[in-house]
Design an enzyme around this catalytic site. Sequence first.
Site, PDB file in Angstrom:
ATOM      1  N   ARG A 289       0.974  -1.376  -0.164  1.00  0.00           N
ATOM      2  CA  ARG A 289       0.116  -0.182  -0.076  1.00  0.00           C
ATOM      3  C   ARG A 289       0.902   1.272   0.080  1.00  0.00           C
ATOM      4  O   ARG A 289       0.594   2.455   0.719  1.00  0.00           O
ATOM      5  CB  ARG A 289      -0.794  -0.020   1.183  1.00  0.00           C
ATOM      6  CG  ARG A 289      -2.001  -0.964   1.253  1.00  0.00           C
ATOM      7  CD  ARG A 289      -2.911  -1.032  -0.052  1.00  0.00           C
ATOM      8  NE  ARG A 289      -4.065  -2.207   0.364  1.00  0.00           N
ATOM      9  CZ  ARG A 289      -3.813  -3.205   0.176  1.00  0.00           C
ATOM     10  NH1 ARG A 289      -2.628  -3.927  -0.603  1.00  0.00           N
ATOM     11  NH2 ARG A 289      -4.630  -4.126   0.434  1.00  0.00           N
TER      12      ARG A 289
ATOM     13  N   SER B 196     -10.559   0.328   3.644  1.00  0.00           N
ATOM     14  CA  SER B 196      -9.804   0.042   4.886  1.00  0.00           C
ATOM     15  C   SER B 196      -9.149   1.431   5.197  1.00  0.00           C
ATOM     16  O   SER B 196      -8.412   2.009   4.420  1.00  0.00           O
ATOM     17  CB  SER B 196      -8.577  -0.805   4.534  1.00  0.00           C
ATOM     18  OG  SER B 196      -9.279  -2.144   4.105  1.00  0.00           O
TER      19      SER B 196
ATOM     20  N   GLU C 289      -4.470   4.546   5.696  1.00  0.00           N
ATOM     21  CA  GLU C 289      -4.149   3.881   4.423  1.00  0.00           C
ATOM     22  C   GLU C 289      -4.651   5.055   3.395  1.00  0.00           C
ATOM     23  O   GLU C 289      -3.779   5.492   2.461  1.00  0.00           O
ATOM     24  CB  GLU C 289      -5.065   2.916   4.097  1.00  0.00           C
ATOM     25  CG  GLU C 289      -4.522   2.139   2.806  1.00  0.00           C
ATOM     26  CD  GLU C 289      -5.516   1.066   2.485  1.00  0.00           C
ATOM     27  OE1 GLU C 289      -5.248   0.052   3.082  1.00  0.00           O
ATOM     28  OE2 GLU C 289      -6.166   1.043   1.595  1.00  0.00           O
TER      29      GLU C 289
HETATM   30  C1  LIG Z   1     -15.354   0.275  -0.476  1.00  0.00           C
HETATM   31  C2  LIG Z   1     -13.803   0.586  -0.656  1.00  0.00           C
HETATM   32  C3  LIG Z   1     -12.974  -0.443  -0.841  1.00  0.00           C
HETATM   33  C4  LIG Z   1     -11.589  -0.403  -1.098  1.00  0.00           C
HETATM   34  N1  LIG Z   1     -10.986  -1.503  -1.130  1.00  0.00           N
HETATM   35  C5  LIG Z   1      -9.662  -1.373  -1.660  1.00  0.00           C
HETATM   36  C6  LIG Z   1      -8.586  -2.344  -1.875  1.00  0.00           C
HETATM   37  O1  LIG Z   1      -9.336  -3.710  -1.656  1.00  0.00           O
HETATM   38  N2  LIG Z   1      -7.561  -2.294  -2.010  1.00  0.00           N
HETATM   39  C7  LIG Z   1      -7.016  -0.984  -2.193  1.00  0.00           C
HETATM   40  O2  LIG Z   1      -5.734  -1.049  -2.430  1.00  0.00           O
HETATM   41  N3  LIG Z   1      -7.833  -0.053  -2.007  1.00  0.00           N
HETATM   42  C8  LIG Z   1      -9.007  -0.025  -1.768  1.00  0.00           C
HETATM   43  N4  LIG Z   1      -9.721   1.100  -1.568  1.00  0.00           N
HETATM   44  C9  LIG Z   1      -9.006   2.425  -1.571  1.00  0.00           C
HETATM   45  C10 LIG Z   1      -9.333   2.951  -3.074  1.00  0.00           C
HETATM   46  O3  LIG Z   1     -10.591   2.702  -3.712  1.00  0.00           O
HETATM   47  C11 LIG Z   1      -8.114   2.834  -4.061  1.00  0.00           C
HETATM   48  O4  LIG Z   1      -6.848   3.351  -3.252  1.00  0.00           O
HETATM   49  C12 LIG Z   1      -8.169   3.795  -5.378  1.00  0.00           C
HETATM   50  O5  LIG Z   1      -7.030   3.307  -6.058  1.00  0.00           O
HETATM   51  C13 LIG Z   1      -8.273   5.018  -5.185  1.00  0.00           C
HETATM   52  O6  LIG Z   1      -8.433   5.564  -6.300  1.00  0.00           O
HETATM   53  P1  LIG Z   1      -9.233   7.052  -6.642  1.00  0.00           P
HETATM   54  O7  LIG Z   1      -9.371   7.443  -8.061  1.00  0.00           O
HETATM   55  O8  LIG Z   1     -10.573   7.059  -5.707  1.00  0.00           O
HETATM   56  O9  LIG Z   1      -8.224   7.919  -5.772  1.00  0.00           O
HETATM   57  P2  LIG Z   1      -8.458   9.388  -4.777  1.00  0.00           P
HETATM   58  O10 LIG Z   1      -8.984   9.006  -3.759  1.00  0.00           O
HETATM   59  O11 LIG Z   1      -8.855  10.466  -5.786  1.00  0.00           O
HETATM   60  O12 LIG Z   1      -6.842   9.797  -4.507  1.00  0.00           O
HETATM   61  C14 LIG Z   1      -6.143   8.897  -3.767  1.00  0.00           C
HETATM   62  C15 LIG Z   1      -4.539   9.663  -3.604  1.00  0.00           C
HETATM   63  O13 LIG Z   1      -4.068   9.328  -5.218  1.00  0.00           O
HETATM   64  C16 LIG Z   1      -3.788  10.701  -5.606  1.00  0.00           C
HETATM   65  N5  LIG Z   1      -4.124  10.464  -6.840  1.00  0.00           N
HETATM   66  C17 LIG Z   1      -5.346  10.200  -7.555  1.00  0.00           C
HETATM   67  N6  LIG Z   1      -5.556  10.313  -8.755  1.00  0.00           N
HETATM   68  C18 LIG Z   1      -4.306  10.706  -9.284  1.00  0.00           C
HETATM   69  C19 LIG Z   1      -3.354  10.868 -10.320  1.00  0.00           C
HETATM   70  N7  LIG Z   1      -4.072  10.658 -11.712  1.00  0.00           N
HETATM   71  N8  LIG Z   1      -2.394  11.268 -10.564  1.00  0.00           N
HETATM   72  C20 LIG Z   1      -1.407  11.465  -9.216  1.00  0.00           C
HETATM   73  N9  LIG Z   1      -2.092  11.332  -7.998  1.00  0.00           N
HETATM   74  C21 LIG Z   1      -3.434  10.991  -8.162  1.00  0.00           C
HETATM   75  C22 LIG Z   1      -4.576  11.548  -4.949  1.00  0.00           C
HETATM   76  O14 LIG Z   1      -3.903  12.866  -4.871  1.00  0.00           O
HETATM   77  C23 LIG Z   1      -4.531  10.964  -3.493  1.00  0.00           C
HETATM   78  O15 LIG Z   1      -3.331  11.291  -2.662  1.00  0.00           O
HETATM   79  C24 LIG Z   1     -11.071   0.823  -1.388  1.00  0.00           C
HETATM   80  C25 LIG Z   1     -12.126   2.080  -1.152  1.00  0.00           C
HETATM   81  C26 LIG Z   1     -13.273   1.950  -0.936  1.00  0.00           C
HETATM   82  C27 LIG Z   1     -14.176   3.113  -0.771  1.00  0.00           C
END
Ligand SMILES: Cc1cc2nc3c(=O)[nH]c(=O)nc-3n(C[C@H](O)[C@H](O)[C@H](O)COP(=O)(O)OP(=O)(O)OC[C@H]3O[C@@H](n4cnc5c(N)ncnc54)[C@H](O)[C@@H]3O)c2cc1C
Length: 340
Positions: free
Chosen positions: A166, A240, A336
């Site tokens: 992570r 998480s 996380e």
């Molecule tokens: C119900 C649920 C279940 C989940 N299960 C998992 C799991 O099983 N495993 C897991 O690893 N994660 C899990 N997550 C966490 C999350 O889904 C992941 O980390 C996902 O990759 C985040 O994507 P996002 O586009 O929503 O990022 P955001 O929340 O928009 O951003 C997260 C971080 O990434 C940065 N970021 C986003 N896009 C970019 C980009 N294009 N360039 C540079 N930086 C960027 C942001 O600045 C921030 O720091 C879960 C979340 C939820 C709500």
Amino acid sequence: MLPTLYERFPLRELNTFGVEARARHFCRVRNADELAALAAEPRLAGLPRLVLGGGSNLLLTGDFDGLVIKVEAPGLRDLGEADGVWRIEVGAGENWHATVERLLAMDRPGLENLALIPGHCGAAPIQNIGAYGLELAERFDSLIAWDLQTQQQVRMSAAECDFGYRDSAFKRELAGRRVILAITLALPKQWQPVAGYADVVHELKARGVAQPGPRDIFDAVVAIRRRKLPDPAAIGNAGSFFKNPIVSREEHRALIAHYPSLVGYPLPGGRVKLAAAWLIDAAGLKGATRGRAGVYEKQALVLVNRGGATGAEILALAREVQDKVAEKFGLRLQPEPVIV
Ligand SMILES: Cc1cc2nc3c(=O)[nH]c(=O)nc-3n(C[C@H](O)[C@H](O)[C@H](O)COP(=O)(O)OP(=O)(O)OC[C@H]3O[C@@H](n4cnc5c(N)ncnc54)[C@H](O)[C@@H]3O)c2cc1C
């Protein structure tokens, strides 16, 4: 061309915790040209930047006094096969789960263990998303990003991303510095199931599947996740909230002596990954409610917005969880999601 800029833009619909916050400036970008135009815009000079994907892995603790850049770079390109892998380039703005499903339909399997993870493809490298025995790093070739310091486009290899559990360089030395525009996946041509994870084993058995194909794993993972994890559309959360702490063999032995039912997974090299959910449960916090924030009753690793919680309330609960676990077990849980 300069993308449209919005002022005092509401972010509640753009974060899965569903907390209220506003961005002083907000825009949507699709490519490097738009990022270059933002760099040259005098109104934005010197302001902090926050890059946003699907908002499913961050906690906004207040308004953002700068520019929020929502990345919406589209596209999916099959780059063909070389060295035993299929290379697929995907735009950062593409939805992750839809991409997993689409690749499966294109007969390019390999990501099914990561099905149903919310968010966009551009965020997948940030914390090296992982689930059910697989991490992005195992299916990753390279990425294209825009550097906000040099205002130039760069390509980064897996080694340069420096992936960990992570974790990646984007959460450390490159935090807030690069905007990912596209990722290139590397999917092994010789598909092998990743079906060693206990939940997946049980689910496949329950479905009577002895020799799973990609679709079986996909369906199993989707079913497990639907049962276990709260849907952010129904109850605000970011998955998480804490990483599973990793301890030495000696520390594990000492803990087990006191807490024989402690859940841990051995790692190569003798270290042990502890189930943070077990620690939180044992600290008496599963299902706890503080104001409008809570610890999810079905999975103690997930903090939830029970309706109208502020980011500060959720953060205060997170701190309480960290403190109580530290008091009882001498271990400080690490969050996380990115806390803004
Ligand atoms: C119900 C649920 C279940 C989940 N299960 C998992 C799991 O099983 N495993 C897991 O690893 N994660 C899990 N997550 C966490 C999350 O889904 C992941 O980390 C996902 O990759 C985040 O994507 P996002 O586009 O929503 O990022 P955001 O929340 O928009 O951003 C997260 C971080 O990434 C940065 N970021 C986003 N896009 C970019 C980009 N294009 N360039 C540079 N930086 C960027 C942001 O600045 C921030 O720091 C879960 C979340 C939820 C709500």
